[in-house]
Motif scaffolding. Structure first.
Motif, PDB file in Angstrom:
ATOM      1  N   ILE A   3      46.967 -49.265  13.128  1.00 28.99           N
ATOM      2  CA  ILE A   3      46.631 -49.370  11.850  1.00 28.99           C
ATOM      3  C   ILE A   3      47.331 -48.732  10.592  1.00 28.99           C
ATOM      4  N   GLU A   4      47.803 -49.102   8.923  1.00 33.01           N
ATOM      5  CA  GLU A   4      48.827 -48.607   8.645  1.00 33.01           C
ATOM      6  C   GLU A   4      47.567 -49.197   6.923  1.00 33.01           C
ATOM      7  N   LEU A   5      47.477 -48.396   6.125  1.00 31.75           N
ATOM      8  CA  LEU A   5      46.999 -48.517   5.451  1.00 31.75           C
ATOM      9  C   LEU A   5      47.928 -48.027   3.669  1.00 31.75           C
ATOM     10  N   TYR A   6      47.828 -48.701   3.148  1.00 29.43           N
ATOM     11  CA  TYR A   6      49.056 -48.910   1.671  1.00 29.43           C
ATOM     12  C   TYR A   6      48.176 -48.533   0.577  1.00 29.43           C
ATOM     13  N   ILE A   7      48.054 -47.773   0.152  1.00 26.50           N
ATOM     14  CA  ILE A   7      46.938 -48.059  -1.277  1.00 26.50           C
ATOM     15  C   ILE A   7      47.971 -46.647  -2.558  1.00 26.50           C
ATOM     16  N   GLN A   8      47.460 -47.669  -3.664  1.00 27.84           N
ATOM     17  CA  GLN A   8      48.299 -47.380  -4.496  1.00 27.84           C
ATOM     18  C   GLN A   8      47.840 -47.342  -6.312  1.00 27.84           C
ATOM     19  N   SER A   9      48.415 -46.826  -7.148  1.00 28.74           N
ATOM     20  CA  SER A   9      47.396 -47.278  -8.136  1.00 28.74           C
ATOM     21  C   SER A   9      47.679 -48.027  -9.207  1.00 28.74           C
ATOM     22  N   SER A  10      47.050 -48.508  -9.371  1.00 30.03           N
ATOM     23  CA  SER A  10      46.936 -50.311  -9.915  1.00 30.03           C
ATOM     24  C   SER A  10      47.701 -50.760 -11.263  1.00 30.03           C
ATOM     25  N   ASP A  11      48.082 -49.494 -11.725  1.00 25.31           N
ATOM     26  CA  ASP A  11      48.646 -49.126 -12.756  1.00 25.31           C
ATOM     27  C   ASP A  11      50.297 -48.728 -12.764  1.00 25.31           C
ATOM     28  N   ASP A  12      50.322 -48.179 -11.701  1.00 26.26           N
ATOM     29  CA  ASP A  12      51.628 -47.702 -11.785  1.00 26.26           C
ATOM     30  C   ASP A  12      52.050 -47.656 -10.259  1.00 26.26           C
ATOM     31  N   ASP A  13      53.128 -47.940  -9.734  1.00 24.06           N
ATOM     32  CA  ASP A  13      53.416 -48.350  -8.971  1.00 24.06           C
ATOM     33  C   ASP A  13      54.653 -47.162  -7.740  1.00 24.06           C
ATOM     34  N   SER A  73      41.870 -39.648  -1.609  1.00 24.06           N
ATOM     35  CA  SER A  73      40.585 -39.294  -0.713  1.00 24.06           C
ATOM     36  C   SER A  73      40.252 -41.053  -0.780  1.00 24.06           C
ATOM     37  N   GLU A  74      40.545 -41.650  -1.170  1.00 21.35           N
ATOM     38  CA  GLU A  74      40.127 -42.468  -0.864  1.00 21.35           C
ATOM     39  C   GLU A  74      41.035 -43.686   0.173  1.00 21.35           C
ATOM     40  N   ALA A  75      41.914 -42.948   0.459  1.00 24.53           N
ATOM     41  CA  ALA A  75      42.940 -43.671   1.521  1.00 24.53           C
ATOM     42  C   ALA A  75      42.209 -42.623   3.028  1.00 24.53           C
ATOM     43  N   ASP A  76      42.497 -41.322   3.540  1.00 20.96           N
ATOM     44  CA  ASP A  76      41.204 -40.866   3.892  1.00 20.96           C
ATOM     45  C   ASP A  76      40.439 -41.720   4.437  1.00 20.96           C
ATOM     46  N   ALA A  77      39.718 -42.186   3.072  1.00 20.25           N
ATOM     47  CA  ALA A  77      38.130 -42.181   3.997  1.00 20.25           C
ATOM     48  C   ALA A  77      37.581 -43.492   4.314  1.00 20.25           C
ATOM     49  N   GLN A  84      36.639 -44.210   8.188  1.00 22.72           N
ATOM     50  CA  GLN A  84      35.499 -45.568   7.770  1.00 22.72           C
ATOM     51  C   GLN A  84      36.274 -46.556   9.613  1.00 22.72           C
ATOM     52  N   ILE A  85      36.985 -47.153   9.693  1.00 20.71           N
ATOM     53  CA  ILE A  85      38.279 -47.962  10.240  1.00 20.71           C
ATOM     54  C   ILE A  85      38.059 -46.724  11.687  1.00 20.71           C
ATOM     55  N   LEU A  86      38.719 -46.300  11.906  1.00 21.67           N
ATOM     56  CA  LEU A  86      38.201 -45.472  13.562  1.00 21.67           C
ATOM     57  C   LEU A  86      37.714 -45.190  13.884  1.00 21.67           C
ATOM     58  N   SER A  87      36.325 -45.088  13.243  1.00 13.87           N
ATOM     59  CA  SER A  87      35.140 -44.518  13.767  1.00 13.87           C
ATOM     60  C   SER A  87      34.615 -46.075  14.311  1.00 13.87           C
ATOM     61  N   ASP A  88      34.063 -47.163  12.837  1.00 11.23           N
ATOM     62  CA  ASP A  88      34.032 -48.540  13.252  1.00 11.23           C
ATOM     63  C   ASP A  88      34.601 -48.655  14.964  1.00 11.23           C
ATOM     64  N   ILE A  89      35.582 -48.516  15.057  1.00 13.78           N
ATOM     65  CA  ILE A  89      36.390 -49.117  16.410  1.00 13.78           C
ATOM     66  C   ILE A  89      36.004 -48.046  17.440  1.00 13.78           C
ATOM     67  N   THR A  90      36.522 -47.452  17.348  1.00 20.70           N
ATOM     68  CA  THR A  90      36.191 -45.795  18.098  1.00 20.70           C
ATOM     69  C   THR A  90      35.335 -45.862  19.775  1.00 20.70           C
TER      70      THR A  90
END
Length: 206
Positions: free
Chosen positions: A184-194, A56-60, A64-70
């Motif tokens: 644009i690449e977003l790499y999102i992961q858990s703070s506790d588990d890679d 959900s965070e990755a999608d959001a 948001q980035i695409l919405s800002d720069i389109t």
């Protein structure tokens, strides 16, 4: 004549020490199995929740980035570890010819809301930690940053096949890329588990 005497042995109603030990061992094994299943189920449930939150965070974030720069026309790249988004300057009336002319300068690109009103007052700009150049590829990378207690994100912008122009007139002189491919690449992961991670990539040609 001798009298016969019957001797009755009293039967114990309790358990022997061996029986108690066997019972304890069996109960311990059974409890360990139940506890293992419970812990495994709890971890699986928590992992599912974290993965869902990461997605959900990755999608959001990418949305948001695409919405800002389109709709931008150029990317300014002469500021260290920064890229800023600009649009072509508005046409102006040439007093000599009486015609509308557009200069080669750029003005800050600002997104607009559904009512056509500018939703921000500053140039859309992204700041990174490192910048690297490899032939015709520019790579801007930001280190991992915490989104919340459970999630961290790394952001990378790559510009391929850039076509530059130098603007010397107008209010915003500088070096701009007017054509290229922005990834644009977003790499999102858990703070506790890679192992719990999500990578989203979006490519824009301009």
């Amino acid at each position: 004549m001798p009298r016969s005497i019957k001797v009755f042995h009293r039967q114990s109603d309790g358990f022997s020490l061996v029986e108690l030990l066997v019972s304890i061992v069996v109960a311990s094994i059974f409890s360990a199995v139940i506890l293992t299943v419970f812990i495994s189920g709890t971890k699986s449930f928590n992992a599912t929740g974290i993965i869902s939150e990461i997605r959900s965070e990755a999608d959001a974030s990418i949305g948001q980035i695409l919405s800002d720069i389109t709709g931008f026309d150029a990317i300014r790249v002469d500021e260290e570890n920064k890229i800023s988004f600009y649009e072509k300057s508005l046409p102006s009336l040439n007093s000599n010819t009486g015609l509308l002319e557009r200069s080669t300068s750029f003005i800050p690109f600002r997104t607009t809301n559904k009512r056509g009103v500018e939703s921000n007052t500053e140039t859309i700009q992204f700041t990174f930690d490192t910048t690297s150049f490899d032939n015709s590829i520019l790579v801007y990378e930001k280190h991992f940053e915490s989104i919340n207690d459970q999630i961290k994100m790394q952001k990378t912008f790559t510009i391929s096949n850039p076509e530059y122009i130098e603007v010397t007139e107008g209010e915003n002189p500088g070096r701009y890329i007017v054509h290229g491919i922005l990834t644009i690449e977003l790499y999102i992961q858990s703070s506790d588990d890679d192992d719990e991670q999500q990578t989203l990539t979006s490519t824009i040609g301009f």
